[in-house]
Design a protein around this motif. Structure first.
Motif, PDB file in Angstrom:
ATOM      1  N   TYR A   1      -3.252 -14.688  -2.921  1.00 10.67           N
ATOM      2  CA  TYR A   1      -2.927 -13.162  -3.095  1.00 10.67           C
ATOM      3  C   TYR A   1      -1.313 -13.101  -2.483  1.00 10.67           C
ATOM      4  CZ  TYR A   1      -8.147 -12.242  -3.220  1.00 10.67           C
ATOM      5  OH  TYR A   1      -9.253 -12.592  -3.622  1.00 10.67           O
TER       6      TYR A   1
ATOM      7  N   PHE B   1       1.587 -10.236  -0.823  1.00 11.83           N
ATOM      8  CA  PHE B   1       2.058  -8.555  -0.151  1.00 11.83           C
ATOM      9  C   PHE B   1       3.277  -8.788  -0.153  1.00 11.83           C
ATOM     10  CE2 PHE B   1      -2.368  -8.604   0.931  1.00 11.83           C
ATOM     11  CZ  PHE B   1      -3.023  -9.932   1.309  1.00 11.83           C
TER      12      PHE B   1
ATOM     13  N   TYR C   1       5.230  -6.322   2.751  1.00 12.27           N
ATOM     14  CA  TYR C   1       4.720  -5.583   3.585  1.00 12.27           C
ATOM     15  C   TYR C   1       6.105  -4.925   4.161  1.00 12.27           C
ATOM     16  CZ  TYR C   1       0.305  -6.803   4.997  1.00 12.27           C
ATOM     17  OH  TYR C   1      -0.798  -7.123   5.226  1.00 12.27           O
TER      18      TYR C   1
ATOM     19  N   GLN D   1       6.756  -1.505  13.214  1.00 15.13           N
ATOM     20  CA  GLN D   1       5.036  -1.503  12.373  1.00 15.13           C
ATOM     21  C   GLN D   1       4.807  -1.583  11.499  1.00 15.13           C
ATOM     22  OE1 GLN D   1       2.721   1.057  14.117  1.00 15.13           O
ATOM     23  NE2 GLN D   1       0.588   0.226  13.541  1.00 15.13           N
ATOM     24  N   MET D   2       4.779  -2.997  10.850  1.00 16.70           N
ATOM     25  CA  MET D   2       4.413  -3.577   9.978  1.00 16.70           C
ATOM     26  C   MET D   2       3.199  -2.667   9.088  1.00 16.70           C
ATOM     27  SD  MET D   2       6.148  -6.394   8.644  1.00 16.70           S
ATOM     28  CE  MET D   2       6.122  -7.382  10.270  1.00 16.70           C
TER      29      MET D   2
ATOM     30  N   ARG E   1       0.006  -5.260  -2.556  1.00 17.56           N
ATOM     31  CA  ARG E   1      -0.892  -5.396  -2.854  1.00 17.56           C
ATOM     32  C   ARG E   1      -1.599  -6.582  -4.141  1.00 17.56           C
ATOM     33  NH1 ARG E   1      -6.997  -7.058  -2.650  1.00 17.56           N
ATOM     34  NH2 ARG E   1      -7.584  -9.064  -0.882  1.00 17.56           N
TER      35      ARG E   1
ATOM     36  N   SER F   1      -0.617 -15.493   0.403  1.00 21.03           N
ATOM     37  CA  SER F   1      -2.212 -15.679   1.409  1.00 21.03           C
ATOM     38  C   SER F   1      -3.199 -16.642   0.600  1.00 21.03           C
ATOM     39  CB  SER F   1      -2.481 -14.092   1.468  1.00 21.03           C
ATOM     40  OG  SER F   1      -3.807 -14.590   2.249  1.00 21.03           O
TER      41      SER F   1
ATOM     42  N   TYR G   1      -5.041 -19.482   3.269  1.00 17.64           N
ATOM     43  CA  TYR G   1      -5.545 -18.610   4.687  1.00 17.64           C
ATOM     44  C   TYR G   1      -5.275 -18.684   5.432  1.00 17.64           C
ATOM     45  CZ  TYR G   1     -10.179 -20.970   2.047  1.00 17.64           C
ATOM     46  OH  TYR G   1     -11.302 -21.304   0.823  1.00 17.64           O
TER      47      TYR G   1
ATOM     48  N   LEU H   1      -1.902 -16.285   6.454  1.00 13.88           N
ATOM     49  CA  LEU H   1      -0.428 -15.689   5.527  1.00 13.88           C
ATOM     50  C   LEU H   1       0.998 -16.642   5.804  1.00 13.88           C
ATOM     51  CD1 LEU H   1      -0.823 -11.139   6.530  1.00 13.88           C
ATOM     52  CD2 LEU H   1      -0.083 -13.327   4.197  1.00 13.88           C
TER      53      LEU H   1
ATOM     54  N   VAL I   1      -4.317   0.101  15.035  1.00 14.91           N
ATOM     55  CA  VAL I   1      -4.609  -1.352  15.716  1.00 14.91           C
ATOM     56  C   VAL I   1      -3.538  -1.042  16.989  1.00 14.91           C
ATOM     57  CG1 VAL I   1      -4.110  -3.653  16.068  1.00 14.91           C
ATOM     58  CG2 VAL I   1      -4.999  -2.786  14.042  1.00 14.91           C
TER      59      VAL I   1
ATOM     60  N   PHE J   1       2.409 -17.280  11.612  1.00 12.43           N
ATOM     61  CA  PHE J   1       0.571 -17.098  11.743  1.00 12.43           C
ATOM     62  C   PHE J   1       0.845 -17.871  12.666  1.00 12.43           C
ATOM     63  CE2 PHE J   1      -2.920 -16.663  10.826  1.00 12.43           C
ATOM     64  CZ  PHE J   1      -4.240 -17.679  10.863  1.00 12.43           C
TER      65      PHE J   1
ATOM     66  N   GLN K   1      -8.471 -20.104  11.885  1.00 10.96           N
ATOM     67  CA  GLN K   1      -7.211 -20.382  11.421  1.00 10.96           C
ATOM     68  C   GLN K   1      -6.098 -20.841  12.676  1.00 10.96           C
ATOM     69  OE1 GLN K   1      -7.069 -21.896   7.990  1.00 10.96           O
ATOM     70  NE2 GLN K   1      -9.184 -21.206   7.998  1.00 10.96           N
TER      71      GLN K   1
ATOM     72  N   THR L   1      -7.359 -14.816   5.298  1.00  7.53           N
ATOM     73  CA  THR L   1      -6.347 -14.355   5.621  1.00  7.53           C
ATOM     74  C   THR L   1      -6.079 -13.316   3.947  1.00  7.53           C
ATOM     75  OG1 THR L   1      -4.276 -15.482   5.019  1.00  7.53           O
ATOM     76  CG2 THR L   1      -4.994 -14.388   6.988  1.00  7.53           C
ATOM     77  N   GLN L   2      -6.849 -13.014   3.106  1.00 11.96           N
ATOM     78  CA  GLN L   2      -6.729 -12.645   2.119  1.00 11.96           C
ATOM     79  C   GLN L   2      -6.854 -10.915   1.868  1.00 11.96           C
ATOM     80  OE1 GLN L   2      -9.065 -14.434   2.784  1.00 11.96           O
ATOM     81  NE2 GLN L   2     -11.096 -13.801   1.460  1.00 11.96           N
ATOM     82  N   GLU L   3      -7.802 -11.007   2.559  1.00 17.51           N
ATOM     83  CA  GLU L   3      -8.358  -9.399   3.298  1.00 17.51           C
ATOM     84  C   GLU L   3      -6.690  -8.352   3.498  1.00 17.51           C
ATOM     85  OE1 GLU L   3     -11.463 -10.044   1.323  1.00 17.51           O
ATOM     86  OE2 GLU L   3     -10.705  -8.094   1.669  1.00 17.51           O
ATOM     87  N   THR L   4      -6.706  -7.285   2.989  1.00 13.69           N
ATOM     88  CA  THR L   4      -4.762  -6.193   3.943  1.00 13.69           C
ATOM     89  C   THR L   4      -5.284  -6.876   5.397  1.00 13.69           C
ATOM     90  OG1 THR L   4      -5.307  -5.303   1.666  1.00 13.69           O
ATOM     91  CG2 THR L   4      -4.653  -4.252   3.270  1.00 13.69           C
ATOM     92  N   GLN L   5      -3.932  -6.745   5.908  1.00 17.31           N
ATOM     93  CA  GLN L   5      -4.379  -6.777   7.124  1.00 17.31           C
ATOM     94  C   GLN L   5      -3.622  -5.616   7.531  1.00 17.31           C
ATOM     95  OE1 GLN L   5      -3.215 -10.140   9.121  1.00 17.31           O
ATOM     96  NE2 GLN L   5      -4.613 -11.754   7.962  1.00 17.31           N
TER      97      GLN L   5
ATOM     98  N   PHE M   1      -1.060  -3.798  11.064  1.00 13.33           N
ATOM     99  CA  PHE M   1      -1.049  -3.856  12.205  1.00 13.33           C
ATOM    100  C   PHE M   1      -0.890  -2.908  12.968  1.00 13.33           C
ATOM    101  CE2 PHE M   1       0.884  -8.781  10.621  1.00 13.33           C
ATOM    102  CZ  PHE M   1       0.483  -8.415   9.279  1.00 13.33           C
TER     103      PHE M   1
END
Lengths: 111, 114
Positions: free
Chosen positions: A33, A35, A37, A44-45, A50, A95, A97, A99, B4, B45, B56, B99-103, B105
């Motif tokens: 994936y 992204f 940002y 703030q990120m 995506r 991404s 596993y 980022l 968050v 990370f 991870q 981490t493939q899902e949208t994070q 922050f």
């Protein structure tokens, strides 16, 4: 090793113009994936857009769109009709596993 | 819907000390990731917690450790602080491991080590 490269440390454009930010990445993976940002001065990120690597169609979110070239491992961000509020650091991230982030591009929108 | 949250916002420590940073995930999220962002650089990370376990880990020494609680909130602990640990520490939450899902922050904690 997986890497992300943003070759433009800083860019500036006039309000209402279109700007394209570049990003290239290196990976041997096939499923991943990508992204973009945005990090304004407030720190703030914020997720901009995506893209899933298995989808050929380029992602779009309102004024933001990407040009995803999987074979070239390129993932550029186009901002149309730029606004003053778009001023920020923009980070490209890959991404699998983890980022993995690029170093960022500082984008300044001038009035 | 609260996003968050992180605490504290700023922190000043001296070399050799220990620090604990806290993060509460967005409502409905069960995964917390931590990042270190040095000035002028992209985030690095540190690790990710899911189901109260470290899933991870990035290339950080064992001085960096963490914990996730049953309510999904998380702590980042750094022991034996070095000057180079000065950075913005970002917490991100998501739903599901990986981490493939949208994070999403938090605003970050600015740590200064003197």
């Amino acid at each position: 090793a997986q890497t992300v490269t943003q070759s433009q440390p800083e860019m500036s454009v006039q309000e209402a113009e279109t700007v394209t930010l570049s990003c290239t990445y290196d990976t041997s993976e096939n499923n991943y994936y990508l992204f973009w940002y945005k990090q304004p001065p407030s720190r703030q990120m914020i997720l901009v857009i995506r893209q899933e690597a298995y989808k050929q169609q380029n992602a779009t979110e309102n004024r933001f769109s990407v040009n995803f070239q999987k074979a070239a491992k390129s993932f550029s961000l186009k901002i149309s009709d730029s606004q003053l509020g778009d001023t920020a650091m923009y980070f490209c991230a890959f991404s699998n596993y983890q980022l993995i982030w690029g170093a960022g591009t500082k984008l300044i929108i001038k009035p | 819907d609260a996003g968050v949250t992180q605490s504290p916002t700023h922190l000043i420590k001296t070399r050799g000390q220990q620090v604990t940073l806290r993060c509460s995930p967005k409502s409905g999220h069960d995964t917390v990731s931590w990042y270190q962002q040095a000035l002028g650089q992209g985030p690095q990370f540190i690790f990710q917690y899911y189901e109260e376990e470290e899933r991870q880990r990035g290339n950080f020494p064992d001085r960096f450790s963490g914990h996730q609680f049953p309510n999904y909130s998380s702590e980042l602990n750094v022991n034996a602080l070095l000057l180079g640990d000065s950075a913005l520490y970002l917490c991100a939450s998501s739903f599901g491991a990986g981490t493939q899902e949208t994070q999403y922050f938090g605003p970050g904690t600015r740590l200064l080590v003197l």
